[in-house]
Design a protein around this motif. Structure first.
Motif, short mmCIF file in Angstrom:
data_model
loop_
_atom_site.label_atom_id
_atom_site.label_comp_id
_atom_site.label_asym_id
_atom_site.label_seq_id
_atom_site.Cartn_x
_atom_site.Cartn_y
_atom_site.Cartn_z
N ALA A 66 0.87 -1.18 0.00
CA ALA A 66 0.00 0.00 0.00
C ALA A 66 0.90 1.22 0.00
N LEU A 67 0.53 2.21 -0.81
CA LEU A 67 1.42 3.35 -1.03
C LEU A 67 1.17 4.43 0.02
N SER A 68 1.87 4.29 1.15
CA SER A 68 1.86 5.36 2.14
C SER A 68 2.74 6.49 1.63
N LEU A 69 2.61 7.65 2.24
CA LEU A 69 3.48 8.77 1.87
C LEU A 69 4.94 8.37 1.98
N PHE A 142 -6.00 9.09 2.87
CA PHE A 142 -7.17 9.91 2.50
C PHE A 142 -7.77 10.67 3.69
N THR A 143 -7.38 10.27 4.88
CA THR A 143 -8.12 10.73 6.07
C THR A 143 -7.40 11.79 6.88
N GLY A 310 -12.11 15.52 -0.61
CA GLY A 310 -12.55 16.28 0.56
C GLY A 310 -14.03 16.23 0.85
N THR A 311 -14.82 15.64 -0.02
CA THR A 311 -16.27 15.66 0.21
C THR A 311 -16.65 14.74 1.37
N ASP A 316 -17.20 9.56 4.12
CA ASP A 316 -18.12 8.59 4.74
C ASP A 316 -17.96 7.21 4.11
N GLN A 317 -17.94 7.21 2.77
CA GLN A 317 -17.80 5.95 2.03
C GLN A 317 -16.49 5.26 2.42
N LEU A 318 -15.45 6.05 2.56
CA LEU A 318 -14.13 5.55 2.92
C LEU A 318 -14.16 4.94 4.33
N ALA A 319 -14.81 5.62 5.23
CA ALA A 319 -14.88 5.13 6.62
C ALA A 319 -15.58 3.77 6.66
#
Lengths: 334, 334, 334
Positions: A66-69, A142-143, A310-311, A316-319
């Motif tokens: 997974a591509l973390s920073l 994303f969070t 940012g929406t 919400d979908q991500l959570a």
């Protein structure tokens, strides 16, 4: 000696735990001891001949790359380092013949005791993690708010461009799943070889509810065709090795990790069979127009990216997605 | 209920006389009673699920769907109306989930008693006229002077762009001949399915003595390739379903009207299988560059178009062609 | 009469020594008697019908059609002359029908006693030299200093554009090796037919240590695809007739010189089967964007070209290559 070094290169491609003696990381000393003990990106150098070497770069963030920073930053540092070790600065054809210990790049290589015989002529980009080339963006990225995301996205863009415009060419040895951003860096490469099997490769953003940014649509169109991009991207389509070969997304398909190593090395030798200067400038002549376009539209792309990420709806979908993944497997990243 | 509605959708695709109860036209009330009794464009809505619908748009100008100004205006109004009924305004992903009766588009749908269950997620564009998808520009349009022609050509360009940039995708079900401008609107669509048989499809302008405008050359290049456009357009080449499939001009070829309906519906379901927002923005990211180019070159194209249509040589040639057609068949249009 | 003329055209394509009575050169009288006695470019005209003719242009610099400045200048003059003899000025469709003795082009033709029945509708570009379409740039051209090189390179660029943007289309009949610049002019043509055999065709610059200029990368991408250009050019890859056909570099492959002549003539007839005006403007609409780009980047390309050719490293490498060639064969050019 050359043959032995190449054999070692083959082995490095085949095992996730590379021989420590030939492995280095691109980390600056300032990046700390922790990173050095568990490198996110493994880099091995092998001699191609007396005058030059090739590098094997392995993504190494278990369990799925997974591509973390931090992975992006490490990969970015790796390419910065490779650029310093490049076979010859392709500013003029003269350096083609004079790439010796007197060049800056070779001097840089000599300064690092892990580096082998000569400056870097070509790169193999692959994964040290079983079953995954890369799972794509680490969902945690994303969070963390707008500023963090913009920094992350800018770093991802720059890493793409670093590979895409590097003076030495890279062959992607796709040895596992590569969805979404997990496919992006291999699309920056100069040749793609994919392992047959259950693996999926492709820009599947739409299938997980995200639009594909304009620059990535254009990368896909340049790799296949405008219409192929238009037929695949709006459906989040992925390919396996054979369908990827048919659509031009990958350049060859192989049956085993051994064949993947052989094909990658064969491609390195093909790169090296012609003048580095002439090849590098020809890649530049083909690629500079898109690179300039991508740089010119950075502001727009950054803004567009956050306007989606940012929406509240996306967050919400991500959570929900992260909760669902956490319920299934106790993975830190996916 | 969903299944039944889809079955009705299939029937609408199969008959030129659609069931009156589910058919509406895009005509504004101001367009008069005559248009309402003999609509040039038939529009039927069918439920895809509880939340959204799809539309079947049929060109309906007998005997050959020659594109009079009135047909273009009707088609343009149809897409304006479809845009108002769109599944969700793809301004943010939030509307993906909240496309309910509270949205503007659903409100518009509710105001029209002919409209079914929900906002429009996708469109099928086809013909209600036997043997012709569309015969192309109505020859009469060429003969009404400069101002009329410029208005006509501008309307044709805008109708193309309305389909090309619509937020919801359109699948073209090409169920008959589609020469020249008769192929143009299907090239604006997002997927093309063609019925096998004696039908010809393609930009055959050169075969009838007309140059292909720059924007249409680019549309062809984007659909196939620059070289394929260069190999076909200067010869006015047309394809049938199978040669179209081979060249990429169409995306699939079918054997019967039944298969055409099934394939069109399958494509509607494929569109609907992913996020509308993500898909719509991805299409936009792929298509906005050409759309901007087409808009930016409107003046040039309008001027270029009249510089050809306005010549005495073309008008003379046209007069001979119309006389010859009139001698063969007592058709009002061709 | 038409049939006989076409038969003669076929013969002209088949022999390096064309019938003197129908052969002319594009040389202006000022170019001297020497050029007239040993023309570097042979031009023959044949009637297609009562109203128009086609031209067969043969590169004729033995032993390998190495492109000296004089060959380029002769070819450039040839196309300037062909433009004057063009079937009709495609400024309006009216000239399609009125291409008679009253047009300027026919008048020019009438002024030249070697010219046949009518203005030129299409061109066949081929070689009068056995085994070579063209060996590419004459190595001697690289050694004459900056001013000479810039003049040479500018002339090569302009000759490419003269063919690429000519109002009448050209079919390249590739009847021998065509490496590097030896392939360039055929890539400017509107159709390419290649003779099967041991011949190699393609932009192999990188294989001989030279980068491919940006405009030529774009020509290759437009002929095949962006990715095909990216897969071939950085390796200096060449094709034979069949691999060229598969990649789209050539449009057809034939087995014998007879078949090559037949295919070239068939293509001339195909060009002539539609309106010259409509065809010419459609080619223009497809090609003008690249032509404008090429012209706009002339300064940059000229500078970039000399920045490579002018280096001591390239000049040294070239000197070694010429010495090696001179040792092998007593050829004046290669």
């Amino acid at each position: 000696m050359q043959h032995l070094a190449i054999q070692r290169g083959l082995r490095a491609l085949s095992t996730s735990a590379s021989a420590a003696s030939t492995t280095t990381t691109a980390s600056a000393p300032a990046s700390g001891a922790a990173a050095a003990t568990k490198p996110l990106v493994l880099v091995d150098y092998y001699a191609l001949n007396d005058a030059s070497s090739y590098a094997v770069v392995q993504l190494n963030r278990h369990p799925a790359n997974a591509l973390s920073l931090e992975v992006l930053e490490e990969l970015k540092r790796t390419y910065a380092d490779l650029n310093r070790r490049v076979a010859s600065k392709p500013a003029s054809p003269s350096s083609d013949k004079s790439a010796t210990a007197t060049t800056g790049s070779a001097a840089a290589a000599a300064a690092d005791t892990n580096a082998p015989t000569g400056p870097v002529r070509a790169v193999v980009l692959t994964s040290a993690v079983p079953s995954f080339f890369s799972a794509g963006i680490d969902l945690g990225e994303f969070t963390k708010g707008k500023d963090h995301w913009l920094h992350y996205w800018k770093t991802l863009r720059e890493t793409f461009l670093d590979i895409y415009t590097a003076p030495m060419p890279t062959v992607a040895a796709i040895n596992g799943h590569a969805p979404g951003a997990g496919a992006v860096f291999s699309l920056a490469c100069h040749h793609r070889i994919m392992l047959r099997g259950k693996y999926g490769f492709g820009l599947n953003e739409v299938a997980v509810g995200m639009p594909v940014p304009e620059w990535l649509c254009t990368v896909m169109a340049n790799t296949t065709s405008v219409r192929t991009a238009e037929r695949m991207l709006p459906f989040g389509s992925m390919v396996n090795a054979d369908t990827g070969l048919a659509s031009g997304l990958v350049d060859s398909a192989v049956d085993s990790p051994e064949q993947l190593r052989e094909a990658a090395l064969k491609q390195v030798l093909a790169f090296n069979s012609v003048s580095f200067f002439a090849q590098s400038f020809t890649y530049k002549n083909i690629r500079s127009s898109f690179a300039a376009h991508m740089r010119a539209t950075e502001d727009e792309d950054m803004k567009s990216s956050w306007s989606f990420i940012g929406t509240p709806a996306f967050q919400d979908q991500l959570a929900r997605l992260r909760a669902s993944l956490a319920a299934k497997k106790p993975r830190k990243d996916a």
